[in-house]
Design a protein around this motif. Structure first.
Motif, mmCIF file in Angstrom:
data_model
loop_
_atom_site.group_PDB
_atom_site.id
_atom_site.type_symbol
_atom_site.label_atom_id
_atom_site.label_comp_id
_atom_site.label_asym_id
_atom_site.label_seq_id
_atom_site.Cartn_x
_atom_site.Cartn_y
_atom_site.Cartn_z
ATOM 1 N N ASN A 133 0.844 -1.198 0.000
ATOM 2 C CA ASN A 133 0.000 0.000 0.000
ATOM 3 C C ASN A 133 0.883 1.254 0.000
ATOM 4 O O ASN A 133 1.730 1.414 0.874
ATOM 5 C CB ASN A 133 -0.885 -0.024 1.251
ATOM 6 N N SER A 135 0.308 4.034 0.943
ATOM 7 C CA SER A 135 0.086 4.881 2.117
ATOM 8 C C SER A 135 1.210 4.742 3.133
ATOM 9 O O SER A 135 1.374 5.598 4.006
ATOM 10 C CB SER A 135 -1.241 4.512 2.789
ATOM 11 N N GLY A 136 1.966 3.637 3.033
ATOM 12 C CA GLY A 136 3.052 3.403 3.982
ATOM 13 C C GLY A 136 2.669 2.498 5.130
ATOM 14 O O GLY A 136 3.515 2.172 5.972
ATOM 15 N N GLU A 137 1.399 2.030 5.180
ATOM 16 C CA GLU A 137 0.981 1.092 6.217
ATOM 17 C C GLU A 137 1.805 -0.189 6.091
ATOM 18 O O GLU A 137 2.039 -0.677 4.984
ATOM 19 C CB GLU A 137 -0.509 0.785 6.048
ATOM 20 N N ASP A 177 -3.333 3.616 -6.307
ATOM 21 C CA ASP A 177 -3.187 4.434 -5.099
ATOM 22 C C ASP A 177 -3.790 3.737 -3.881
ATOM 23 O O ASP A 177 -4.318 2.622 -3.960
ATOM 24 C CB ASP A 177 -3.778 5.829 -5.296
ATOM 25 N N ALA A 178 -3.725 4.420 -2.746
ATOM 26 C CA ALA A 178 -4.119 3.815 -1.474
ATOM 27 C C ALA A 178 -5.593 3.442 -1.425
ATOM 28 O O ALA A 178 -5.979 2.551 -0.652
ATOM 29 C CB ALA A 178 -3.779 4.764 -0.328
ATOM 30 N N THR A 179 -6.436 4.062 -2.238
ATOM 31 C CA THR A 179 -7.862 3.728 -2.230
ATOM 32 C C THR A 179 -8.118 2.313 -2.770
ATOM 33 O O THR A 179 -9.206 1.766 -2.570
ATOM 34 C CB THR A 179 -8.676 4.730 -3.068
ATOM 35 N N TYR A 181 -6.500 -0.276 -1.754
ATOM 36 C CA TYR A 181 -6.087 -1.218 -0.709
ATOM 37 C C TYR A 181 -7.014 -1.157 0.494
ATOM 38 O O TYR A 181 -7.494 -0.092 0.876
ATOM 39 C CB TYR A 181 -4.663 -0.893 -0.250
ATOM 40 N N TYR A 184 -2.434 -3.093 4.501
ATOM 41 C CA TYR A 184 -1.056 -2.846 4.089
ATOM 42 C C TYR A 184 -0.690 -3.459 2.738
ATOM 43 O O TYR A 184 0.194 -2.962 2.051
ATOM 44 C CB TYR A 184 -0.080 -3.341 5.160
#
Length: 208
Positions: A133, A135-137, A177-179, A181, A184
Motif C-alpha cells: 500500500n 500509504s506506507g501502512e 493508489d491507497a484507495t 487497498y 497494508y
C-alpha cells in the motif's frame, strides 16, 4: 507424508473441450481468482485451491498433493503460481525476511522444476508479487515495495533461465493508489476484481 499426498481426492475434473488452468498463490490470488475464473468461463476451466498458498517452501511441500487433486494433470494447459509476500515478510518485525534472496531463487527454481514434472504439458507462469500500500501502512509482518521489486527481479531471472513465462502483476498495479487497498497489502474487492480480469487477459496469451 507422501502416502497422504498420494491419497488426495480428485476434486478437479479437467475439461476435454476447454483449456485447463491451475492458479497457485497467496491471499492476493485468493482475492482475484474468482474474477479470473468468471472472465475465462467461455474459454477455460480455471482451478484453484481454497488454501492460502503462502510462501515458496509451503508451495514446494504441497505441490504433489495439489496435482493429485486433478482427474488428469496431463490435461492442464497453464499453471500460474505466485509466492512472495510471505517470503519477503519480516515476521513479527524480525531483522530478516522469512526467505533469503538466495533461498528464494533456489525455491522458485525447484517449484518450476516440480511443476514441469507434475503437469507435463502445462505452460508454467510466474506471477510477480504486487506492491505494498503506497500509504506506507506496514502491518505486523512488515515488508517494503523496494524489497518486493528486488525479489521479483530474482524470480524473473530464474523464470527466464528455466524458460518459464512471467505475468508481471507488479507492473500493472504499480501506480494504484491507497484507495485500492484495504490494508497494508490486500486489495479492496473492486480492485481485486479488476486485477482478476487483468490476470485473465494475460492468461489468454499463454493459451495460444
Amino acid at each position: 507424508m507422501l502416502a497422504e499426498e498420494g491419497r488426495a481426492s480428485k476434486q478437479f475434473v479437467c475439461s476435454h473441450t476447454k483449456k485447463n488452468i491451475f492458479l497457485i498463490g497467496d491471499s492476493i490470488r485468493i482475492g482475484y481468482c474468482g474474477a479470473t475464473k468468471e472472465a475465462l468461463s467461455d474459454l477455460a476451466e480455471v482451478f484453484y485451491v481454497a488454501d492460502n498458498c503462502r510462501n515458496t517452501q509451503y508451495v514446494i511441500t504441497r505441490l504433489l498433493g495439489w496435482s493429485n487433486m486433478f482427474s488428469d494433470p496431463g490435461l492442464v494447459d497453464v499453471v500460474q503460481f505466485n509466492c512472495g509476500h510471505w517470503d519477503i515478510a519480516h515476521w513479527c518485525h524480525g531483522e530478516y525476511p522469512l526467505t533469503s534472496e538466495g533461498e528464494y531463487a533456489r525455491n522458485i527454481r525447484i517449484i518450476i522444476d516440480m511443476l514441469r514434472k507434475l503437469f507435463p504439458r502445462a505452460k508454467i507462469v510466474f506471477a510477480t508479487t504486487t506492491p505494498m500500500n503506497p500509504s506506507g501502512e506496514v502491518g505486523v509482518n512488515y515488508r517494503t515495495t523496494a524489497e518486493i521489486i528486488r525479489y521479483n527481479e530474482i524470480a524473473k531471472t530464474v523464470a527466464e533461465e528455466q524458460q518459464a513465462a512471467v505475468s508481471d502483476l507488479f507492473a500493472v498495479t504499480a501506480d494504484w493508489d491507497a484507495t485500492c487497498y484495504r490494508d497494508y497489502c490486500h486489495l479492496v474487492e473492486e480492485s481485486a476484481v479488476t486485477l482478476g480480469r487483468i490476470v485473465a487477459e494475460k492468461l489468454k496469451a499463454f493459451l495460444l
